[in-house]
Write an enzyme that holds these catalytic residues in place. Structure first.
Site, PDB file in Angstrom:
ATOM      1  N   CYS A 167     -22.318 -42.529 -37.035  1.00  0.00           N
ATOM      2  CA  CYS A 167     -21.824 -43.908 -37.109  1.00  0.00           C
ATOM      3  C   CYS A 167     -22.060 -44.659 -35.803  1.00  0.00           C
ATOM      4  O   CYS A 167     -22.640 -45.759 -35.803  1.00  0.00           O
ATOM      5  CB  CYS A 167     -20.340 -43.916 -37.482  1.00  0.00           C
ATOM      6  SG  CYS A 167     -19.346 -42.715 -36.582  1.00  0.00           S
TER       7      CYS A 167
HETATM    8  N1  LIG Z   1     -15.943 -39.714 -41.345  1.00  0.00           N
HETATM    9  C1  LIG Z   1     -16.965 -40.407 -40.825  1.00  0.00           C
HETATM   10  O1  LIG Z   1     -16.831 -41.593 -40.438  1.00  0.00           O
HETATM   11  C2  LIG Z   1     -18.297 -39.780 -40.705  1.00  0.00           C
HETATM   12  C3  LIG Z   1     -18.503 -38.430 -40.954  1.00  0.00           C
HETATM   13  N2  LIG Z   1     -19.754 -37.913 -40.859  1.00  0.00           N
HETATM   14  C4  LIG Z   1     -20.037 -36.489 -41.068  1.00  0.00           C
HETATM   15  O2  LIG Z   1     -19.851 -36.151 -42.421  1.00  0.00           O
HETATM   16  C5  LIG Z   1     -19.484 -34.776 -42.524  1.00  0.00           C
HETATM   17  C6  LIG Z   1     -18.177 -34.711 -43.284  1.00  0.00           C
HETATM   18  O3  LIG Z   1     -17.196 -35.366 -42.500  1.00  0.00           O
HETATM   19  P1  LIG Z   1     -15.875 -35.961 -43.123  1.00  0.00           P
HETATM   20  O4  LIG Z   1     -16.120 -36.364 -44.520  1.00  0.00           O
HETATM   21  O5  LIG Z   1     -15.382 -36.964 -42.149  1.00  0.00           O
HETATM   22  O6  LIG Z   1     -14.960 -34.645 -43.056  1.00  0.00           O
HETATM   23  P2  LIG Z   1     -13.728 -34.218 -43.964  1.00  0.00           P
HETATM   24  O7  LIG Z   1     -13.007 -33.171 -43.173  1.00  0.00           O
HETATM   25  O8  LIG Z   1     -12.967 -35.398 -44.414  1.00  0.00           O
HETATM   26  O9  LIG Z   1     -14.415 -33.541 -45.229  1.00  0.00           O
HETATM   27  C7  LIG Z   1     -15.200 -32.375 -45.144  1.00  0.00           C
HETATM   28  C8  LIG Z   1     -15.190 -31.681 -46.482  1.00  0.00           C
HETATM   29  O10 LIG Z   1     -16.001 -30.512 -46.392  1.00  0.00           O
HETATM   30  C9  LIG Z   1     -15.247 -29.408 -46.846  1.00  0.00           C
HETATM   31  N3  LIG Z   1     -15.683 -28.192 -46.171  1.00  0.00           N
HETATM   32  C10 LIG Z   1     -15.458 -27.830 -44.890  1.00  0.00           C
HETATM   33  N4  LIG Z   1     -16.022 -26.622 -44.635  1.00  0.00           N
HETATM   34  C11 LIG Z   1     -16.601 -26.219 -45.782  1.00  0.00           C
HETATM   35  C12 LIG Z   1     -17.342 -25.061 -46.154  1.00  0.00           C
HETATM   36  N5  LIG Z   1     -17.603 -24.086 -45.281  1.00  0.00           N
HETATM   37  N6  LIG Z   1     -17.793 -24.973 -47.429  1.00  0.00           N
HETATM   38  C13 LIG Z   1     -17.555 -25.975 -48.319  1.00  0.00           C
HETATM   39  N7  LIG Z   1     -16.849 -27.091 -48.025  1.00  0.00           N
HETATM   40  C14 LIG Z   1     -16.382 -27.212 -46.773  1.00  0.00           C
HETATM   41  C15 LIG Z   1     -13.823 -29.752 -46.501  1.00  0.00           C
HETATM   42  O11 LIG Z   1     -12.933 -28.957 -47.243  1.00  0.00           O
HETATM   43  P3  LIG Z   1     -11.452 -28.620 -46.671  1.00  0.00           P
HETATM   44  O12 LIG Z   1     -10.588 -29.723 -47.136  1.00  0.00           O
HETATM   45  O13 LIG Z   1     -11.135 -27.307 -47.288  1.00  0.00           O
HETATM   46  O14 LIG Z   1     -11.550 -28.531 -45.181  1.00  0.00           O
HETATM   47  C16 LIG Z   1     -13.794 -31.223 -46.887  1.00  0.00           C
HETATM   48  O15 LIG Z   1     -13.617 -31.401 -48.258  1.00  0.00           O
HETATM   49  C17 LIG Z   1     -19.324 -34.251 -41.106  1.00  0.00           C
HETATM   50  O16 LIG Z   1     -20.478 -33.575 -40.688  1.00  0.00           O
HETATM   51  C18 LIG Z   1     -19.108 -35.529 -40.319  1.00  0.00           C
HETATM   52  O17 LIG Z   1     -19.419 -35.314 -38.978  1.00  0.00           O
HETATM   53  C19 LIG Z   1     -20.811 -38.727 -40.580  1.00  0.00           C
HETATM   54  C20 LIG Z   1     -20.662 -40.048 -40.315  1.00  0.00           C
HETATM   55  C21 LIG Z   1     -19.361 -40.668 -40.286  1.00  0.00           C
HETATM   56  C1  LIG Z   2     -13.427 -41.145 -34.693  1.00  0.00           C
HETATM   57  C2  LIG Z   2     -14.186 -39.852 -34.665  1.00  0.00           C
HETATM   58  O1  LIG Z   2     -13.643 -38.795 -34.396  1.00  0.00           O
HETATM   59  N1  LIG Z   2     -15.466 -39.931 -34.954  1.00  0.00           N
HETATM   60  C3  LIG Z   2     -16.333 -38.795 -34.984  1.00  0.00           C
HETATM   61  C4  LIG Z   2     -17.703 -39.208 -35.334  1.00  0.00           C
HETATM   62  C5  LIG Z   2     -17.882 -39.589 -36.748  1.00  0.00           C
HETATM   63  C6  LIG Z   2     -19.303 -39.413 -37.145  1.00  0.00           C
HETATM   64  O2  LIG Z   2     -20.131 -40.273 -37.208  1.00  0.00           O
HETATM   65  O3  LIG Z   2     -19.619 -38.141 -37.240  1.00  0.00           O
HETATM   66  P1  LIG Z   2     -21.002 -37.510 -37.465  1.00  0.00           P
HETATM   67  O4  LIG Z   2     -21.615 -37.160 -36.176  1.00  0.00           O
HETATM   68  O5  LIG Z   2     -20.816 -36.298 -38.217  1.00  0.00           O
HETATM   69  O6  LIG Z   2     -21.817 -38.486 -38.145  1.00  0.00           O
HETATM   70  C7  LIG Z   2     -16.403 -38.099 -33.633  1.00  0.00           C
HETATM   71  O7  LIG Z   2     -16.345 -38.763 -32.613  1.00  0.00           O
HETATM   72  O8  LIG Z   2     -16.666 -36.891 -33.641  1.00  0.00           O
END
Ligand SMILES: NC(=O)C1=CN([C@@H]2O[C@H](COP(=O)(O)OP(=O)(O)OC[C@H]3O[C@@H](n4cnc5c(N)ncnc54)[C@H](OP(=O)(O)O)[C@@H]3O)[C@@H](O)[C@H]2O)C=CC1
Ligand SMILES: CC(=O)N[C@@H](CCC(=O)OP(=O)(O)O)C(=O)O
Length: 310
Positions: free
Chosen positions: A117
């Protein structure tokens, strides 16, 4: 036959937002795993191998494991939203607006790494200025940002929203990443076309979705007598003809008293601003987006659509 899409991690923050964006679409078939089975490795492997496109919304280690699960199956294409593959040259970087050729690269790729992000904002501001020759490769770039707390996934959402959480966070706005080793720095450097790692200071505000990324610059240290106007013009030219990234008009920017971090929450758009005063020594480049929109789930769906159209 409709293309089959599997979102591995569909019950997490990013996965749920992708599902919401796919609701009502009848041009794709969504394969789904029940929430209680989300960590069932065999079931995930079966679903991953049944998909045409798998979108990984998992922590880095689990994303690498998922890629290994389909490594022998050339039918499955992957979009990884984690940090695991963003500077891997074998993966297309899923920021469609970063170059004219990027949509084609994404469309034909087997592996697509969805950008982080914060890097979406930083690269969105920096790369056009590098390509236009205005920003020297070795400029000492600093990036200061604030994110909505959903950026920290399920765990931070619970810490911010649940007062009874053992690690409840009460602060309305806090800095983190204080050792200056944030996981997004490598992709900002590589795709920002910089020879020096940017100094990145992130923070979180008490709002669920939204993001401001700031890159302040000293004009005297840029090339070609860069000015407020020439920097703005370079951004306008770079993003001409596409509709997700908007370069805000200089007059409009000059009339603003403030920038609201949540203005683009629940959208997949990004706005870029150039702030400053003509003739003064500094400019402040600002990107405004939703950390879960153009910063994550919106970009993932955009990339999926490019891949499906081929
Ligand atoms: N949130 C954001 O703004 C952004 C996030 N991302 C990336 O997206 C990815 C997901 O993040 P986010 O959605 O925020 O995280 P969350 O913790 O909200 O969701 C992750 C999901 O993955 C599941 N999970 C974790 N480990 C495993 C595993 N070993 N096998 C199967 N399922 C698993 C979790 O289950 P459980 O509930 O059991 O832990 C949960 O449902 C990350 O890599 C993050 O860095 C990227 C850009 C922005
Ligand atoms: C607020 C906050 O904790 N933000 C996350 C980044 C969210 C994100 O973009 O994570 P990915 O690298 O998986 O895309 C962090 O700083 O680690």
């Amino acid at each position: 036959m409709k293309p089959k899409i599997f979102i591995d991690g569909e019950h997490g923050t990013t996965g749920l937002q992708i599902r919401t964006r796919m609701a009502g679409r009848n041009d794709v078939e969504l394969l789904s795993i029940p929430e209680a089975e989300r960590r069932n490795a065999q079931l995930r492997e079966d679903l991953l191998n049944s998909a045409d496109v798998a979108i990984l919304c998992l922590p880095d280690d689990a994303a690498k494991e998922a890629v290994a699960m389909v490594s022998g199956n050339n039918q499955v294409r992957i979009i990884d939203t984690s940090t695991a593959h963003r500077v891997n040259p074998d993966w297309a970087y899923g920021f469609a607006e970063m170059d004219r050729e990027q949509p084609k690269k994404i469309a034909s790729a087997r592996y697509v790494a969805n950008p982080g992000c914060y890097p979406t904002g930083a690269i969105g501001l920096l790369r056009p200025l590098r390509l236009a020759g205005l920003l020297p490769e070795d400029y000492p770039v600093t990036v200061n940002a604030v994110s909505g707390y959903t950026g920290g996934g399920k765990q931070m959402i619970a810490q911010m929203e649940n007062a009874d959480h053992p690690e409840h966070i009460d602060a309305p706005h806090f800095l983190y990443g204080l050792p200056l080793k944030h996981k997004h720095v490598p992709e900002m450097q590589v795709h920002g076309l910089l020879s020096r790692a940017p100094l990145f200071s992130p923070s979180v505000g008490k709002f669920p979705q939204g993001m401001i990324v700031q890159v302040p610059l000293y004009l005297a240290d840029l090339n070609d007598h860069a000015s407020l106007g020439s920097i703005h013009e370079a951004l306008v030219e770079h993003y001409a003809g596409q509709d997700i990234v908007e370069v805000v008009d200089l007059k409009e920017s000059a009339g603003l008293a403030r920038v609201n971090a949540v203005e683009l929450a629940d959208t997949d758009r990004m706005k870029l601003y150039v702030f400053g005063t003509a003739g003064a020594p500094h400019v402040n480049l600002v990107a405004l987006l939703d950390n879960l929109g153009k910063g994550a789930s919106g970009a993932a769906v955009q990339n999926m659509d490019l891949m499906l159209r081929g």
